[in-house]
Scaffold this active site. Structure first.
Site, PDB file in Angstrom:
ATOM      1  N   SER A 118       0.820  -1.213   0.000  1.00 18.12           N
ATOM      2  CA  SER A 118       0.000   0.000   0.000  1.00 18.12           C
ATOM      3  C   SER A 118       0.848   1.255   0.000  1.00 18.12           C
ATOM      4  O   SER A 118       0.332   2.346  -0.192  1.00 18.12           O
ATOM      5  CB  SER A 118      -0.844   0.042   1.282  1.00 18.12           C
ATOM      6  OG  SER A 118      -1.689  -1.046   1.344  1.00 18.12           O
ATOM      7  N   HIS A 139      -1.408  -2.747  -7.182  1.00 17.07           N
ATOM      8  CA  HIS A 139      -2.048  -2.418  -5.910  1.00 17.07           C
ATOM      9  C   HIS A 139      -3.570  -2.489  -6.032  1.00 17.07           C
ATOM     10  O   HIS A 139      -4.207  -1.594  -6.579  1.00 17.07           O
ATOM     11  CB  HIS A 139      -1.591  -1.010  -5.467  1.00 17.07           C
ATOM     12  CG  HIS A 139      -2.158  -0.576  -4.166  1.00 17.07           C
ATOM     13  ND1 HIS A 139      -2.574   0.704  -3.918  1.00 17.07           N
ATOM     14  CD2 HIS A 139      -2.406  -1.264  -3.026  1.00 17.07           C
ATOM     15  CE1 HIS A 139      -3.041   0.785  -2.691  1.00 17.07           C
ATOM     16  NE2 HIS A 139      -2.955  -0.390  -2.133  1.00 17.07           N
ATOM     17  N   GLU A 151      -4.126   0.272  -8.832  1.00 16.48           N
ATOM     18  CA  GLU A 151      -3.039   1.221  -9.103  1.00 16.48           C
ATOM     19  C   GLU A 151      -1.832   0.440  -9.593  1.00 16.48           C
ATOM     20  O   GLU A 151      -1.451  -0.547  -8.956  1.00 16.48           O
ATOM     21  CB  GLU A 151      -2.616   1.940  -7.811  1.00 16.48           C
ATOM     22  CG  GLU A 151      -3.377   3.191  -7.504  1.00 16.48           C
ATOM     23  CD  GLU A 151      -2.873   3.871  -6.225  1.00 16.48           C
ATOM     24  OE1 GLU A 151      -2.658   5.084  -6.261  1.00 16.48           O
ATOM     25  OE2 GLU A 151      -2.726   3.206  -5.190  1.00 16.48           O
ATOM     26  N   ASN A 189      -3.753   6.044  -1.214  1.00 14.01           N
ATOM     27  CA  ASN A 189      -3.451   6.087   0.222  1.00 14.01           C
ATOM     28  C   ASN A 189      -2.741   7.370   0.651  1.00 14.01           C
ATOM     29  O   ASN A 189      -2.809   7.744   1.816  1.00 14.01           O
ATOM     30  CB  ASN A 189      -2.654   4.854   0.632  1.00 14.01           C
ATOM     31  CG  ASN A 189      -3.544   3.627   0.634  1.00 14.01           C
ATOM     32  OD1 ASN A 189      -4.724   3.713   0.950  1.00 14.01           O
ATOM     33  ND2 ASN A 189      -2.997   2.487   0.250  1.00 14.01           N
TER      34      ASN A 189
HETATM   35  P1  NAD Z   1      -3.624  -9.369   6.444  1.00  9.10           P
HETATM   36  O1  NAD Z   1      -3.051  -9.114   7.798  1.00  9.10           O
HETATM   37  O2  NAD Z   1      -5.086  -9.625   6.306  1.00  9.10           O
HETATM   38  O3  NAD Z   1      -2.874 -10.606   5.740  1.00  9.10           O
HETATM   39  C1  NAD Z   1      -1.495 -10.734   5.681  1.00  9.10           C
HETATM   40  C2  NAD Z   1      -1.182 -12.214   5.467  1.00  9.10           C
HETATM   41  O4  NAD Z   1       0.217 -12.351   5.185  1.00  9.10           O
HETATM   42  C3  NAD Z   1      -1.469 -13.085   6.717  1.00  9.10           C
HETATM   43  O5  NAD Z   1      -2.319 -14.160   6.362  1.00  9.10           O
HETATM   44  C4  NAD Z   1      -0.083 -13.554   7.129  1.00  9.10           C
HETATM   45  O6  NAD Z   1      -0.062 -14.877   7.677  1.00  9.10           O
HETATM   46  C5  NAD Z   1       0.658 -13.536   5.782  1.00  9.10           C
HETATM   47  N1  NAD Z   1       2.092 -13.524   5.957  1.00  9.10           N
HETATM   48  C6  NAD Z   1       2.854 -12.810   6.812  1.00  9.10           C
HETATM   49  N2  NAD Z   1       4.147 -13.116   6.662  1.00  9.10           N
HETATM   50  C7  NAD Z   1       4.214 -14.049   5.675  1.00  9.10           C
HETATM   51  C8  NAD Z   1       5.280 -14.774   5.080  1.00  9.10           C
HETATM   52  N3  NAD Z   1       6.532 -14.586   5.468  1.00  9.10           N
HETATM   53  N4  NAD Z   1       4.980 -15.658   4.107  1.00  9.10           N
HETATM   54  C9  NAD Z   1       3.696 -15.838   3.718  1.00  9.10           C
HETATM   55  N5  NAD Z   1       2.654 -15.194   4.237  1.00  9.10           N
HETATM   56  C10 NAD Z   1       2.909 -14.311   5.220  1.00  9.10           C
HETATM   57  O7  NAD Z   1      -3.179  -8.102   5.567  1.00  9.10           O
HETATM   58  P2  NAD Z   1      -3.889  -7.524   4.230  1.00  9.10           P
HETATM   59  O8  NAD Z   1      -4.874  -6.485   4.615  1.00  9.10           O
HETATM   60  O9  NAD Z   1      -4.321  -8.667   3.365  1.00  9.10           O
HETATM   61  O10 NAD Z   1      -2.663  -6.755   3.548  1.00  9.10           O
HETATM   62  C11 NAD Z   1      -1.698  -7.453   2.762  1.00  9.10           C
HETATM   63  C12 NAD Z   1      -0.956  -6.481   1.875  1.00  9.10           C
HETATM   64  O11 NAD Z   1      -1.894  -5.808   1.032  1.00  9.10           O
HETATM   65  C13 NAD Z   1      -0.188  -5.389   2.631  1.00  9.10           C
HETATM   66  O12 NAD Z   1       0.982  -5.077   1.917  1.00  9.10           O
HETATM   67  C14 NAD Z   1      -1.160  -4.225   2.597  1.00  9.10           C
HETATM   68  O13 NAD Z   1      -0.529  -2.980   2.710  1.00  9.10           O
HETATM   69  C15 NAD Z   1      -1.764  -4.402   1.219  1.00  9.10           C
HETATM   70  N6  NAD Z   1      -3.085  -3.779   1.021  1.00  9.10           N
HETATM   71  C16 NAD Z   1      -4.017  -3.798   2.029  1.00  9.10           C
HETATM   72  C17 NAD Z   1      -5.242  -3.196   1.813  1.00  9.10           C
HETATM   73  C18 NAD Z   1      -6.303  -3.197   2.899  1.00  9.10           C
HETATM   74  O14 NAD Z   1      -7.269  -2.436   2.794  1.00  9.10           O
HETATM   75  N7  NAD Z   1      -6.197  -4.033   3.913  1.00  9.10           N
HETATM   76  C19 NAD Z   1      -5.545  -2.617   0.574  1.00  9.10           C
HETATM   77  C20 NAD Z   1      -4.592  -2.655  -0.445  1.00  9.10           C
HETATM   78  C21 NAD Z   1      -3.353  -3.243  -0.204  1.00  9.10           C
END
Ligand code: NAD
Length: 290
Positions: A118, A139, A151, A189
């Site tokens: 993000s 993204h 994005e 963001n």
């Molecule tokens: P989340 O906490 O729901 O999920 C993250 C997942 O990553 C977890 O299941 C965790 O077990 C896994 N993980 C952590 N370390 C790991 C590893 N070493 N190997 C494999 N898996 C691993 O988080 P999310 O909301 O899904 O966000 C994930 C990414 O997407 C981040 O970079 C975030 O910035 C981005 N993002 C989030 C949003 C949002 O609104 N939540 C929107 C766009 C982008």
């Protein structure tokens, strides 16, 4: 041509990305650290597909076919046949770097690698891979099956062919592309998170309650969700990471993360995904926690 898509992280975003890729006909390999996370992720995807069936947007046959195209795994070696791997793990640069170190040796030389970060620098993440010219930011927005925008962010080394393939890939998912330059938090963001952070300051300073702030922005600014509701939806750990990246990356005090946001994250109150944030989701209806 992209036919096999690998996804790292079966959290909110990884599952959403797996959902839309499989629905569009791609074979998906969904990787996470533990069998429980993968099981929970697959159950979430099934639940979201089932909702699309009950809304009349999808046939039950398509739901089953979509699910059958997703394979959960706890072994990165299953990315060996991937044409594109999208990293969607926790928003923490050291976590992402470790993942690239594990995944890169497994990938085909011509495979593309993308991150759903993000906020983090695409150029810096690319330098932690063996393929900066085949690396970029793709993204997606949350919830992925609903949100139309993706994005695209190129790092300094991203090749034109990589960018073209990413654009085609996103179009095949029936999403709209917007292109952002590689600056902290990109476009959405950069604008959204300071607003959410300001809403948390407004709560912190006692200007309004959780309910007052969310109602004010829903009815007063015509936002579909209040900013605190949205923060819970994004995940408060992710919100804090993005504010820290903005603060560090742009060196401007206006991006200072609100101490109350820090406190919620320290408490493990991360929003919907952990059952509690600015609202408590453990009962039938969400109840404000302040
Ligand atoms: P989340 O906490 O729901 O999920 C993250 C997942 O990553 C977890 O299941 C965790 O077990 C896994 N993980 C952590 N370390 C790991 C590893 N070493 N190997 C494999 N898996 C691993 O988080 P999310 O909301 O899904 O966000 C994930 C990414 O997407 C981040 O970079 C975030 O910035 C981005 N993002 C989030 C949003 C949002 O609104 N939540 C929107 C766009 C982008």
């Amino acid at each position: 041509m992209i036919t096999n898509v690998g996804i790292v992280g079966a959290g909110q975003m990884g599952c959403g990305i797996a959902h839309v890729c499989a629905l569009a006909g791609y074979k998906v390999t969904l990787y996470d650290l533990s069998a429980e996370r993968i099981e929970a992720g697959l159950a979430t995807i099934n639940g979201n597909l089932a909702r699309q069936v009950s809304n009349g947007k999808l046939s039950d046959e398509d739901r089953r076919a979509t699910l059958s195209r997703i394979r959960g795994t706890g072994d990165v070696h299953d990315f060996a046949s991937a044409d594109l791997v999208i990293e969607a793990a926790t928003e923490d640069e050291s976590v992402k770097r470790k993942i690239f170190a594990q995944v890169c040796p497994v990938l085909k030389p011509e495979a593309l690698l993308a991150t759903n970060t993000s906020s983090l620098s695409i150029t810096r993440l690319a330098s932690a891979t063996d393929r900066p010219e085949r690396f970029m930011g793709i993204h997606f927005m949350n919830p992925v099956p609903v949100m139309k925008l993706v994005e695209l962010v190129r790092g300094i080394a991203t090749g034109e062919a990589t960018f073209t393939k990413a654009k085609e890939f996103v179009a095949s998912l029936d999403k709209t592309v917007t292109v952002a330059e590689d600056f902290p938090a990109f476009i959405v963001n950069r604008i959204l998170l300071p607003m959410i952070n300001e809403a948390i300051y407004t709560l912190y300073e006692g200007v309004g309650s959780v309910e007052a702030i969310d109602t004010a922005m829903k009815l007063g600014a015509n936002h579909p969700m209040g900013p605190l509701q949205l923060a819970d939806f994004i995940g408060l750990d992710t919100c804090l990471s993005i504010m820290q990246v903005l603060y560090d990356g742009l060196a401007d005090s206006k991006y200072r993360p609100c101490p109350l946001l820090v406190k919620y994250v320290e408490a493990g109150w991360l929003g919907r995904k952990s059952g509690r944030g600015f609202y408590d989701y453990r009962g039938e209806v969400p109840v404000p926690t302040r």
